[in-house]
Design a protein around this motif. Structure first.
Motif, short mmCIF file in Angstrom:
data_model
loop_
_atom_site.label_atom_id
_atom_site.label_comp_id
_atom_site.label_asym_id
_atom_site.label_seq_id
_atom_site.Cartn_x
_atom_site.Cartn_y
_atom_site.Cartn_z
N LEU A 187 68.65 19.35 50.03
CA LEU A 187 68.88 17.75 50.04
C LEU A 187 66.90 17.88 49.16
CD1 LEU A 187 69.27 15.28 49.49
CD2 LEU A 187 68.42 14.61 51.84
N GLN A 188 67.46 17.27 47.65
CA GLN A 188 66.19 17.58 47.37
C GLN A 188 65.84 19.17 46.82
OE1 GLN A 188 63.02 15.53 48.92
NE2 GLN A 188 63.49 13.51 48.22
N GLN A 189 66.08 20.06 47.06
CA GLN A 189 65.74 21.39 46.37
C GLN A 189 65.93 21.67 44.78
OE1 GLN A 189 67.59 24.21 48.24
NE2 GLN A 189 67.07 26.41 46.98
N LEU A 190 65.05 22.37 44.36
CA LEU A 190 65.43 22.50 43.62
C LEU A 190 66.21 24.08 42.46
CD1 LEU A 190 65.35 22.60 39.56
CD2 LEU A 190 63.13 23.49 40.06
N SER A 222 56.63 15.48 52.44
CA SER A 222 57.95 16.34 52.14
C SER A 222 57.92 17.42 51.04
CB SER A 222 59.97 15.18 52.48
OG SER A 222 60.49 15.84 52.77
N SER A 252 60.22 27.19 44.61
CA SER A 252 60.55 25.34 44.21
C SER A 252 59.96 24.79 43.63
CB SER A 252 60.43 25.41 45.85
OG SER A 252 59.15 25.31 46.13
N THR A 292 56.14 16.56 44.35
CA THR A 292 55.73 16.53 42.64
C THR A 292 55.32 15.37 42.47
OG1 THR A 292 58.28 15.74 42.46
CG2 THR A 292 58.12 18.34 41.83
N ASN A 293 55.12 14.72 43.25
CA ASN A 293 53.71 13.29 43.01
C ASN A 293 52.65 13.84 43.16
OD1 ASN A 293 56.40 11.82 42.32
ND2 ASN A 293 56.85 10.04 44.61
N GLY A 346 59.03 12.42 55.52
CA GLY A 346 59.91 12.96 55.08
C GLY A 346 61.54 13.60 55.72
N GLY A 379 60.52 17.89 47.50
CA GLY A 379 61.53 17.15 46.14
C GLY A 379 59.91 16.86 45.63
N PRO A 380 60.68 15.02 45.20
CA PRO A 380 59.33 14.57 45.47
C PRO A 380 58.29 14.20 45.30
CG PRO A 380 61.80 13.21 45.75
CD PRO A 380 62.09 14.91 45.90
#
Length: 625
Positions: free
Chosen positions: A130-133, A91, A142, A97-98, A39, A93-94
């Motif tokens: 994009l996808q940042q907490l 990548s 992060s 965390t996966n 990603g 984000g998800p």
């Protein structure tokens, strides 16, 4: 000083290609391959670096789910006796965390895997990306920080030059048998692409020697004395026996002393099933002979075990008031459990030292006769569970295992992790070789089996691998079937359709929850899932993902299908609708308790009765001090 200008990602890939482990004079490549899903957080960094390096430098494997990629890498590491591992890149984000579930599984089971999740920009040119907490109280957090508690080592490479100490520390932990587990190097996406002048020494071949620490003399003497004084000693063999390749040393110890050997889920196969001293699994899913001996043993000799609650029957199994513990373990953390006499050493080195010091010592012949009689009685129960007088009927789960038992070769690997199968396998499976029984029961993660089978085949290409899954587990993670098809990895999937969570359904019934929410059925008029079975066709699903599918409706058809699957040269699924009426599987019931708390107050009769049973069993818990 000679330098080479590379990006951080390119430098990391080149570094990993030159890392080796060595034990007993045999060298292995430490990071054998890298799994990846790309990603924006890693495509231009590690993705470009892997492309530029090429398959000869760092083989790349394409996964479909980040958690599954970790499972495959863990299966590879276990099959490789922890001497070789794989990396996983994602990548941000998800994708990152996966990784958490897979990381927890690796660390709980003490198995090495290198995680390389992409991370947010260090330079923060745009914030958030994009996808940042966004964390209001901390700008340096992060989602990758979720990996900290499930990693044995964690670092974030925020500058190019920081890669050197971080990479070296990561390899040290991966190769350390007392420390290994998931290792995470969080890789900010801008840093991955940044160039730096690297010292050539960073890319030189580096060998990490895997230690076999010998026990101290004083500890060996104390351990020897404890064994000589015991009248009813019992060995509990854990996964450390396999990781140390100590199966031969354990056999020599049992042959010399006559001490019986029970095994945890991770340790099963430490002795071949037909060895006179092997009495099978221990604990909640153990055999009657092993659990009966555990209740009367005066010395428990733990070898490479961490004593999970399934092993100890939630602290109720070792009931002899005079019982003491002797723990041989490479980590002091595990060796000191249960207030044991400790032998902190490599399992093989420790067993060899004990065997030498115990020369001439053997347990009483009446004790040997007792456990051999119990072993023979249990083998008859296994035969009964496997037997099918009428081969034209729908098979029970244990009859499927019996058919598989008749098909596999000594070196086939049987892989499972969750559901009712772990209990049946621990009680019944006749392990013929050290690596045949591959149960992930430290984390018991549904969805582990199929990707782990791929990892096993990558580590041992000529070895048939069997992923045993129920419908619940299959629905969790069938994604890597596509990977097996793509790579031509002919794993065998045995898919048992029992229309729900069979194991938890049984536990629910025992604990007063009346199988609530455990069946895969339509809703009934009262709102519960007690209607007709769902019209799903998991065999068709497996076929749609590229597998050859063999449907088996009877015992005879199961036997034929399993034999055909083993002979096939492509990924094959044997789909079986199992008989579930009256019992979950056809296996003998639990021979020891497991503590799952039951409602202390309830109005439904099932829960009231379950609490009465719970209180009766819980009264047997004890602390070994």
């Amino acid at each position: 000083m000679t330098t080479r200008r590379l990006t951080v990602a390119q430098a990391l890939v080149e570094f990993l290609a030159h890392q080796y482990t060595e034990r007993d004079g045999q060298r292995h490549r430490l990071i054998n391959a890298t799994w990846g899903i790309f990603g924006h957080g890693n495509v231009a960094g590690l993705g470009q670096a892997l492309l530029e390096a090429g398959q000869d430098t760092m083989p790349y494997l394409q996964g479909r789910n980040e958690q599954a990629m970790v499972h495959a890498a863990v299966g590879y590491a276990r099959q490789s006796n922890r001497l070789a591992a794989q990396a996983v890149t994602t990548s941000i984000g998800p994708g990152a965390t996966n990784l958490v579930t897979g990381a927890a599984l690796a660390t709980v089971n003490r198995l090495p895997v290198l995680l390389l999740p992409g991370d947010i920009f260090t330079t923060r040119p745009a914030d958030p990306v994009l996808q940042q907490l966004e964390v209001p109280y901390a700008g340096d957090v992060s989602v990758n920080d979720a990996l900290r508690p499930v990693s044995r080592y964690f670092d974030r490479v925020v500058r190019p030059e920081a890669l050197i100490p971080a990479a070296l520390a990561a390899m040290r932990v991966l190769a350390d048998p007392a420390e290994t587990g998931a290792v995470t190097l969080a890789m900010p996406q801008d840093v991955q692409a940044e160039a730096f002048d690297w010292p050539e020494e960073f890319f030189a071949d580096r060998v990490w020697r895997v230690r076999r620490p010998a026990p101290e003399y004083a500890e060996t003497a104390a351990a020897t004395q404890a064994i000589r004084e015991a009248r009813r000693p019992l060995v509990v063999a854990g996964g450390g026996v396999h990781h140390s390749e100590a199966e031969g040393a354990l056999k020599a110890f049992a042959d010399a002393t006559g001490i019986p050997v029970a095994s945890t889920q991770a340790g099963k196969g430490s002795l071949r099933y037909d060895h006179p001293a092997d009495i099978g699994g221990i604990g909640h899913t153990g055999t009657a002979v092993a659990d009966d001996l555990a209740r009367t043993a005066d010395l428990i000799i733990g070898v490479g075990t961490r004593y999970s609650d399934f092993t100890t029957a939630s602290a109720t199994l070792f009931a002899n008031p005079d019982v003491r513990f002797l723990n041989l373990n490479i980590t002091g953390f595990d060796a000191h459990k249960l207030s044991a006499t400790t032998l902190v050493a490599d399992a093989r080195a420790g067993l060899e030292a004990l065997t030498a010091e115990l020369a001439g010592h053997r347990v009483d012949t009446t004790y040997e006769a007792e456990y051999r009689t119990g072993k023979a009685a249990w083998e008859r129960r296994v035969d009964a569970a496997y037997a099918a007088e009428d081969a034209s009927v729908r098979p029970s789960q244990t009859q499927v295992l019996g058919a598989l038992d008749a098909v596999v070769g000594d070196d086939d690997v049987v892989i499972n992790a969750a559901g009712s199968l772990p209990g049946d396998l621990h009680k019944l499976w006749r392990a013929r070789s050290p690596r045949q029984y591959h149960l992930e029961y430290g984390y018991s993660c549904m969805g582990y089996e199929i990707p782990a089978a791929i990892g096993v085949r990558l580590a041992a290409p000529g070895t048939p691998a069997w992923a045993l899954v129920g419908d619940g587990t299959y629905l969790m993670m069938p994604t890597e079937i596509v990977t097996a098809v793509q790579e031509g990895i002919n794993i065998n999937v045995v898919l048992l359709q029992n229309h729900g969570y069979a194991s938890i359904g049984g536990l629910s019934e025992e604990t007063g929850a009346e199988r609530f929410g455990t069946a895969y059925r339509f809703r009934s008029a009262d709102g519960t899932y007690t209607g007709d079975p769902l019209p799903v066709d998991l065999a068709a699903n497996a076929a749609s993902l590229g597998m050859e599918v063999l449907r088996a409706s009877t015992v005879a058809e199961v036997r034929e299908a399993l034999a055909a699957a083993r002979a096939s040269d492509r990924p094959t699924c044997v789909y079986v609708e199992t008989e579930t009426a009256g019992t979950v599987s056809g296996a003998p019931g639990a021979q020891a308790w497991w503590d799952v708390p039951v409602a202390e107050t309830a109005t439904r009769p099932a829960a009231v009765k379950a609490r009465e049973n719970y209180d009766r069993h819980a009264a047997g818990r004890r602390r070994h001090l």
